[in-house]
Design a protein around this motif. Structure first.
Motif, short mmCIF file in Angstrom:
data_model
loop_
_atom_site.label_atom_id
_atom_site.label_comp_id
_atom_site.label_asym_id
_atom_site.label_seq_id
_atom_site.Cartn_x
_atom_site.Cartn_y
_atom_site.Cartn_z
N ASP A 1 -6.90 6.28 13.05
CA ASP A 1 -7.36 7.68 13.08
C ASP A 1 -7.33 8.35 11.71
OD1 ASP A 1 -7.81 7.61 15.88
OD2 ASP A 1 -5.66 7.96 16.22
N GLY A 2 -7.54 7.59 10.64
CA GLY A 2 -7.62 8.17 9.30
C GLY A 2 -6.28 8.56 8.71
N LEU A 3 -5.18 8.09 9.31
CA LEU A 3 -3.87 8.38 8.72
C LEU A 3 -3.75 7.67 7.38
CD1 LEU A 3 -1.59 8.05 11.88
CD2 LEU A 3 -2.40 10.15 10.79
N VAL A 4 -2.94 8.24 6.48
CA VAL A 4 -2.77 7.70 5.13
C VAL A 4 -1.45 6.95 5.07
CG1 VAL A 4 -2.52 8.29 2.68
CG2 VAL A 4 -4.19 9.49 4.10
N LEU A 5 -1.49 5.74 4.56
CA LEU A 5 -0.29 4.91 4.42
C LEU A 5 0.38 5.21 3.09
CD1 LEU A 5 0.21 1.25 5.33
CD2 LEU A 5 0.74 1.97 3.02
N LEU A 6 1.65 5.59 3.16
CA LEU A 6 2.49 5.72 1.97
C LEU A 6 3.67 4.77 2.15
CD1 LEU A 6 2.62 9.60 1.48
CD2 LEU A 6 1.04 7.97 0.46
N ALA A 7 4.14 4.19 1.06
CA ALA A 7 5.19 3.18 1.15
C ALA A 7 6.35 3.51 0.22
CB ALA A 7 4.61 1.81 0.80
N ARG A 8 7.51 2.95 0.58
CA ARG A 8 8.71 3.10 -0.24
C ARG A 8 9.01 1.78 -0.92
NH1 ARG A 8 14.17 2.37 0.02
NH2 ARG A 8 14.15 1.66 2.19
N ASN A 9 9.10 1.83 -2.22
CA ASN A 9 9.41 0.64 -3.01
C ASN A 9 10.84 0.21 -2.72
OD1 ASN A 9 10.29 -0.94 -5.41
ND2 ASN A 9 8.21 -0.50 -6.08
N ALA A 10 11.03 -1.10 -2.57
CA ALA A 10 12.36 -1.64 -2.25
C ALA A 10 13.37 -1.36 -3.36
CB ALA A 10 12.26 -3.14 -1.99
N THR B 1 0.29 -4.72 1.44
CA THR B 1 0.27 -4.21 2.82
C THR B 1 -0.44 -5.13 3.80
OG1 THR B 1 -1.83 -3.04 2.61
CG2 THR B 1 0.16 -1.85 1.93
N ASN B 2 -1.17 -6.11 3.33
CA ASN B 2 -1.99 -7.02 4.13
C ASN B 2 -3.25 -6.35 4.67
OD1 ASN B 2 -2.41 -9.67 5.30
ND2 ASN B 2 -2.02 -8.71 7.28
N LEU B 3 -3.55 -5.12 4.27
CA LEU B 3 -4.74 -4.43 4.77
C LEU B 3 -5.98 -4.87 3.99
CD1 LEU B 3 -3.36 -0.80 5.22
CD2 LEU B 3 -3.71 -2.55 6.98
N ASP B 4 -7.11 -4.93 4.70
CA ASP B 4 -8.39 -5.26 4.08
C ASP B 4 -9.12 -3.97 3.73
OD1 ASP B 4 -8.28 -8.15 4.34
OD2 ASP B 4 -8.45 -7.79 6.50
N VAL B 5 -9.59 -3.87 2.50
CA VAL B 5 -10.28 -2.67 2.04
C VAL B 5 -11.76 -2.76 2.41
CG1 VAL B 5 -10.98 -1.36 0.00
CG2 VAL B 5 -8.65 -2.27 0.17
N ASP B 6 -12.24 -1.72 3.11
CA ASP B 6 -13.65 -1.63 3.49
C ASP B 6 -14.47 -0.89 2.44
OD1 ASP B 6 -13.10 -2.87 5.93
OD2 ASP B 6 -12.90 -0.97 7.01
N ALA B 7 -13.87 0.13 1.82
CA ALA B 7 -14.60 0.97 0.86
C ALA B 7 -13.63 1.56 -0.15
CB ALA B 7 -15.33 2.09 1.60
N LEU B 8 -14.13 1.75 -1.36
CA LEU B 8 -13.35 2.35 -2.44
C LEU B 8 -14.18 3.44 -3.11
CD1 LEU B 8 -11.90 -0.78 -4.26
CD2 LEU B 8 -10.58 0.96 -3.04
N GLY C 1 -6.45 -3.20 9.39
CA GLY C 1 -5.75 -4.45 9.63
C GLY C 1 -4.31 -4.21 10.04
N GLU C 2 -3.60 -5.30 10.23
CA GLU C 2 -2.19 -5.23 10.59
C GLU C 2 -1.35 -5.07 9.32
OE1 GLU C 2 1.37 -8.02 12.47
OE2 GLU C 2 -0.68 -8.77 12.48
N VAL C 3 -0.49 -4.07 9.30
CA VAL C 3 0.36 -3.84 8.13
C VAL C 3 1.49 -4.85 8.12
CG1 VAL C 3 1.86 -2.21 6.91
CG2 VAL C 3 -0.19 -1.37 8.08
N LEU D 1 8.03 -3.88 -1.05
CA LEU D 1 8.09 -2.62 -0.32
C LEU D 1 9.09 -2.70 0.82
CD1 LEU D 1 4.26 -1.85 -0.17
CD2 LEU D 1 5.94 -1.02 -1.83
N ALA D 2 9.85 -1.62 1.00
CA ALA D 2 10.90 -1.59 2.03
C ALA D 2 10.39 -1.08 3.37
CB ALA D 2 12.06 -0.72 1.55
N GLU D 3 9.51 -0.11 3.34
CA GLU D 3 8.99 0.48 4.57
C GLU D 3 7.76 1.31 4.26
OE1 GLU D 3 11.53 3.65 6.31
OE2 GLU D 3 12.68 3.57 4.44
N TYR D 4 7.05 1.67 5.33
CA TYR D 4 5.88 2.52 5.16
C TYR D 4 5.88 3.59 6.25
CZ TYR D 4 3.40 0.37 9.09
OH TYR D 4 3.03 -0.06 10.33
#
Length: 185
Positions: free
Chosen positions: A57-66, A98-105, A129-131, A137-140
């Motif tokens: 649903d267009g949510l933005v992924l932010l991650a915490r560096n380990a 993140t293992n995500l596939d980029v569709d557009a940049l 894709g599946e995160v 990275l420790a978590e997202y």
């Protein structure tokens, strides 16, 4: 002097901070007194991705560096590698981290981050894709764009520009003060 260079990579002579006449006038830089090699200490290009998850649903992924001690969540970032374009580099970083596939940049902008001697090239990435996080990275967390808070440095300005372009007024948060350097270091 830079901690990365104590000796000349050409002749192994200890480097010194030496002034020389350059195009813009006299400039002190870390140099070799024997062979005149110069450590230019140019900013490093860093790629950043505002990762919008098309299948969430267009949510933005932010991650915490380990390696981070705090609970700060940030954009996916990484260094450009030789032989790749910035677009290839950020797509690679997003996949690796993140293992995500980029569709557009789409380029958001280019930002200086002088505290780290970096130039940040920021993109909006639509991905899916599946995160699966890399060990880096420790978590997202997933955020609605309007809930993202920006800091007044580096990637924070990129996020603010991206939000503004979407008609969202950026919310700013102050970073905690950096600990003072230990005496003698």
């Amino acid at each position: 002097m830079s901690a990365a260079f104590n000796f000349c990579p050409n002749c192994a002579t200890p480097l010194q901070l030496l002034a020389r006449l350059e195009d813009g006038g006299e400039k002190s830089r870390t140099r070799c007194p024997a062979c005149e090699w110069t450590h230019w200490n140019n900013p490093t290009p860093v790629l950043a991705g505002i990762v919008e998850c098309a299948d969430r649903d267009g949510l933005v992924l932010l991650a915490r560096n380990a390696a981070w001690s705090g609970r700060m969540f940030a954009l996916i970032t990484g260094f450009m590698e030789a032989g790749e374009t910035p677009e290839e580099g950020i797509a690679r970083e997003i996949k690796e981290e993140t293992n995500l596939d980029v569709d557009a940049l789409k380029l958001v902008g280019v930002y200086d981050f002088q505290r780290m001697n970096q130039v940040i090239i920021a993109y909006h990435a639509v991905a899916r894709g599946e995160v699966v996080l890399s060990p880096e990275l420790a978590e997202y967390r997933l955020y609605r764009p309007e809930d993202i808070k920006c800091w007044r440095a580096g990637t924070g300005y990129a996020v603010a520009d991206w939000l503004t372009g979407r008609g969202i007024t950026p919310q700013w948060v102050e970073l905690p003060p950096r600990p003072a350097a230990a005496e003698g270091s």
